[in-house]
Scaffold this active site. Structure first.
Site, PDB file in Angstrom:
ATOM      1  N   SER A  84      -6.338  11.693  -1.841  1.00 38.86           N
ATOM      2  CA  SER A  84      -6.418  11.990  -0.403  1.00 38.86           C
ATOM      3  C   SER A  84      -5.116  13.497  -0.643  1.00 38.86           C
ATOM      4  CB  SER A  84      -5.586  11.771   0.515  1.00 38.86           C
ATOM      5  OG  SER A  84      -4.515  11.162   0.723  1.00 38.86           O
ATOM      6  N   GLU A 139      -0.243  14.055   4.284  1.00 39.47           N
ATOM      7  CA  GLU A 139       0.652  12.287   4.891  1.00 39.47           C
ATOM      8  C   GLU A 139       1.792  12.786   4.378  1.00 39.47           C
ATOM      9  OE1 GLU A 139      -3.149  10.006   6.349  1.00 39.47           O
ATOM     10  OE2 GLU A 139      -2.912  10.526   4.726  1.00 39.47           O
ATOM     11  N   LYS A 163       0.822  -1.379  -0.188  1.00 40.65           N
ATOM     12  CA  LYS A 163      -0.260  -0.090  -0.204  1.00 40.65           C
ATOM     13  C   LYS A 163       0.411   0.909   0.260  1.00 40.65           C
ATOM     14  CE  LYS A 163      -4.172   2.607   0.038  1.00 40.65           C
ATOM     15  NZ  LYS A 163      -4.444   1.949   1.470  1.00 40.65           N
TER      16      LYS A 163
END
Length: 306
Positions: free
Chosen positions: A249, A261, A180
């Protein structure tokens, strides 16, 4: 089960709704304390959900049998550490967020010693439209232990699966997390760099290949080699194609001038590369680019979790 969901954005509300529908006792936990939370989801397992949920009840928190954390990665350690003194020592903590490294921050604290901590990786699609959550795509949630204490909590996979299928348990969640991370290292910063949807990244195959090759080098040194370099590249391309119409995102965070992030995605990759004596010019360039974008507006942001 008695459950607290920390962080009630789209994914947090999705879990609140799904677990409540299965007759679990669920409360939300918000940064700004309030006694209730209205949860509206357009589709949970084929049916709409609207209910007023209990929120921010300290006694409920103390009795919780599971804490599900659905925050941005940079919000996790401060928010969870604030709640740890009130949680039962046996209460497992399930982290669901992009990136890696938050577990290291948690286990460095006194209250986290020997506490069961699990990682969750979710592929459901959801976003908030006003006060409503739009569940755009069903998916799978991979969960697994991040420390030895959490290995005995595999039963949670079945509990969560009944609420929001599919859920799969992995004894080795580390490998899934790295896969991921590889996807996030490509899609998130590149969609900001090129100002585009995920699918439009297919116009830049050489850039994708360079980033992918660097990620694979680190995975190889870290002993995380579940596949070949070509297979990793194919996996990333497949993910881009499957989410072609989505805005990442990180793209949305930069667009709306929010803290990204990047420190837990490309930043984590670069930290592991440094430990292994590797230099990653393409990823380092993207990291610096995103930090520069943040720098253009961060001075007006409070960096507070919502």
């Amino acid at each position: 089960m008695k459950i607290t969901v920390l962080g009630c954005g789209s994914i947090g509300k999705l879990w609140v709704a799904a677990l409540t529908r299965q007759s679990h006792e669920v409360q939300g936990w918000l940064r700004i304390p309030q006694p209730f939370l209205d949860v509206s989801v357009d589709n949970i397992n084929g049916e709409p959900f609207y209910q007023r949920i209990i929120a921010n009840q300290l006694e409920w928190l103390k009795q919780s049998e599971l804490l599900i954390v659905c925050l941005k990665s940079w919000q996790v350690s401060d928010a969870v550490n604030a709640l740890l003194p009130y949680l039962s020592a046996q209460c497992p903590i399930l982290l669901i967020h992009n990136g890696m490294g938050t577990a290291d921050e948690l286990t460095a604290t006194q209250h986290s010693i020997s506490r069961p901590i699990l990682q969750g990786i979710i592929t459901h699609g959801a976003y908030q439209q006003g006060q409503d959550v739009i569940h755009t795509a069903t998916g799978i949630t991979h969960i697994g232990p991040l420390n030895h204490t959490a290995q005995q909590y595999s039963y949670l996979a079945e509990t969560l699966h009944h609420a929001l299928p599919d859920v799969a348990w992995h004894n080795d969640i580390h490998t899934i997390s790295w896969l991921k991370l590889a996807v996030n290292c490509v899609i998130n910063p590149l969609t900001v760099y090129y100002q585009c949807r995920n699918g439009d990244l297919l116009r830049y195959p050489e850039h994708i290949q360079k980033i992918c090759d660097e990620v694979y080098l680190v995975m190889e040194r870290e002993g995380v080699v579940p596949t070949s370099q070509a297979h990793l590249h194919g996996y990333i391309i497949d993910t881009i194609e499957q989410t072609a119409n989505n805005y990442s995102s990180m793209y949305q965070d930069v667009k709306y001038q929010r803290h990204t992030e990047i420190d837990y995605i490309t930043g984590y990759l670069l930290r592991r590369a440094s430990e292994q004596g590797l230099v990653l010019p393409e990823n380092n360039h993207l990291f610096q680019f995103i930090k520069q974008q943040e720098g253009n507006y961060d001075h007006i942001s409070a960096h507070l979790p919502s």
